[in-house]
Design a protein around this motif. Sequence first.
Motif, PDB file in Angstrom:
ATOM      1  N   TYR A  65       0.827  -1.201   0.000  1.00 37.88           N
ATOM      2  CA  TYR A  65       0.000   0.000   0.000  1.00 37.88           C
ATOM      3  C   TYR A  65       0.861   1.251   0.000  1.00 37.88           C
ATOM      4  O   TYR A  65       1.894   1.332   0.671  1.00 37.88           O
ATOM      5  CB  TYR A  65      -0.912   0.031   1.224  1.00 37.88           C
ATOM      6  N   GLY A  67       0.182   5.541   0.255  1.00 39.55           N
ATOM      7  CA  GLY A  67      -0.830   6.551   0.535  1.00 39.55           C
ATOM      8  C   GLY A  67      -1.480   6.324   1.886  1.00 39.55           C
ATOM      9  O   GLY A  67      -1.257   5.310   2.545  1.00 39.55           O
ATOM     10  N   PRO A  68      -2.303   7.259   2.307  1.00 37.67           N
ATOM     11  CA  PRO A  68      -2.864   7.223   3.663  1.00 37.67           C
ATOM     12  C   PRO A  68      -3.842   6.074   3.884  1.00 37.67           C
ATOM     13  O   PRO A  68      -4.681   5.779   3.040  1.00 37.67           O
ATOM     14  CB  PRO A  68      -3.582   8.579   3.786  1.00 37.67           C
ATOM     15  N   ALA A  69      -3.710   5.433   5.039  1.00 35.67           N
ATOM     16  CA  ALA A  69      -4.582   4.305   5.370  1.00 35.67           C
ATOM     17  C   ALA A  69      -6.041   4.741   5.485  1.00 35.67           C
ATOM     18  O   ALA A  69      -6.952   3.945   5.252  1.00 35.67           O
ATOM     19  CB  ALA A  69      -4.117   3.662   6.674  1.00 35.67           C
ATOM     20  N   ALA A  71      -7.557   6.910   3.606  1.00 38.13           N
ATOM     21  CA  ALA A  71      -8.048   7.469   2.344  1.00 38.13           C
ATOM     22  C   ALA A  71      -9.434   6.938   2.000  1.00 38.13           C
ATOM     23  O   ALA A  71      -9.735   5.759   2.215  1.00 38.13           O
ATOM     24  CB  ALA A  71      -7.070   7.136   1.222  1.00 38.13           C
ATOM     25  N   THR A  74      -9.373   4.018  -2.862  1.00 38.90           N
ATOM     26  CA  THR A  74      -8.231   3.136  -3.069  1.00 38.90           C
ATOM     27  C   THR A  74      -8.273   2.569  -4.476  1.00 38.90           C
ATOM     28  O   THR A  74      -9.313   2.082  -4.933  1.00 38.90           O
ATOM     29  CB  THR A  74      -8.220   1.973  -2.059  1.00 38.90           C
ATOM     30  N   THR A 102      -3.879  12.144  -1.384  1.00 34.62           N
ATOM     31  CA  THR A 102      -5.032  11.593  -0.652  1.00 34.62           C
ATOM     32  C   THR A 102      -5.470  10.251  -1.230  1.00 34.62           C
ATOM     33  O   THR A 102      -6.405   9.633  -0.709  1.00 34.62           O
ATOM     34  CB  THR A 102      -6.217  12.573  -0.685  1.00 34.62           C
ATOM     35  N   ARG A 104      -5.020   6.254  -2.060  1.00 34.94           N
ATOM     36  CA  ARG A 104      -4.355   5.047  -1.570  1.00 34.94           C
ATOM     37  C   ARG A 104      -4.248   4.068  -2.735  1.00 34.94           C
ATOM     38  O   ARG A 104      -5.228   3.803  -3.428  1.00 34.94           O
ATOM     39  CB  ARG A 104      -5.135   4.413  -0.427  1.00 34.94           C
TER      40      ARG A 104
END
Length: 231
Positions: A65, A67-69, A71, A74, A102, A104
């Motif tokens: 992964y 990017g932000p968890a 987000a 995806t 922003t 994922r």
Amino acid sequence: MRFDRRHFLASTAGLGLGLLGAGRASAQGYGQAYKVDSDEGRPVANTRLPGEIVGEIPGLKGVTYVGPAEAETTLYEFFDYNCPYCRKAASDMVSLAESDPTLRIGLVNNPILSPQSAQAAKVALAVQRKLGSAAAWSLYRTLLAGRGTIDGTGALKAAAKLGVASAELEAIGDSEEVRLALKAQMRMAADLGLAATPSYVLGNTGLLGHPGAKSLARMIAATRRCDRIAC
């Protein structure tokens, strides 16, 4: 993983390289559920996917992964290290990750083209297990930026630059946990009818082939606006 001997090639035989066509999904008939075009203006094959199967993707082990968890959106890429189109896709994944903080991105191994692809995928999964997604993302970028066939030996050489002894990565890559993780990732691709590499899952939509960075960005924006790849 003794790539120059029989051991590793034998260990890839049980991965199910012929899983495509054996999946659960009603998503086997890709047409154009939504009218979307690639960066070159060609229609992109896409279909609505069963939500219950898509909902299982986050539970897969060994997905890389970026990017932000937390987000809201995806994008999953299902890829093969020896797919020529995946090289262009990898460059575009990097661009998307850098331009859309922003978003994922989830990288799912689907080594359907050759045993060498499965070897490389097992090395990548070993890196993921040992060092985490940041290191696996780095390896993905390195391998797909190169030329020629990517196999286990080449993947190990590239992974060695991350500071892990090859012998340790071999042991992890040969583990039952890695074998089952890779098999599950390939099974998911088959269940979703993803018969091409690369392919993507965005929301509850599957995309066959690489449409290009601009096209993907438009679909991501539409998904955020109306929960579909085209509003």
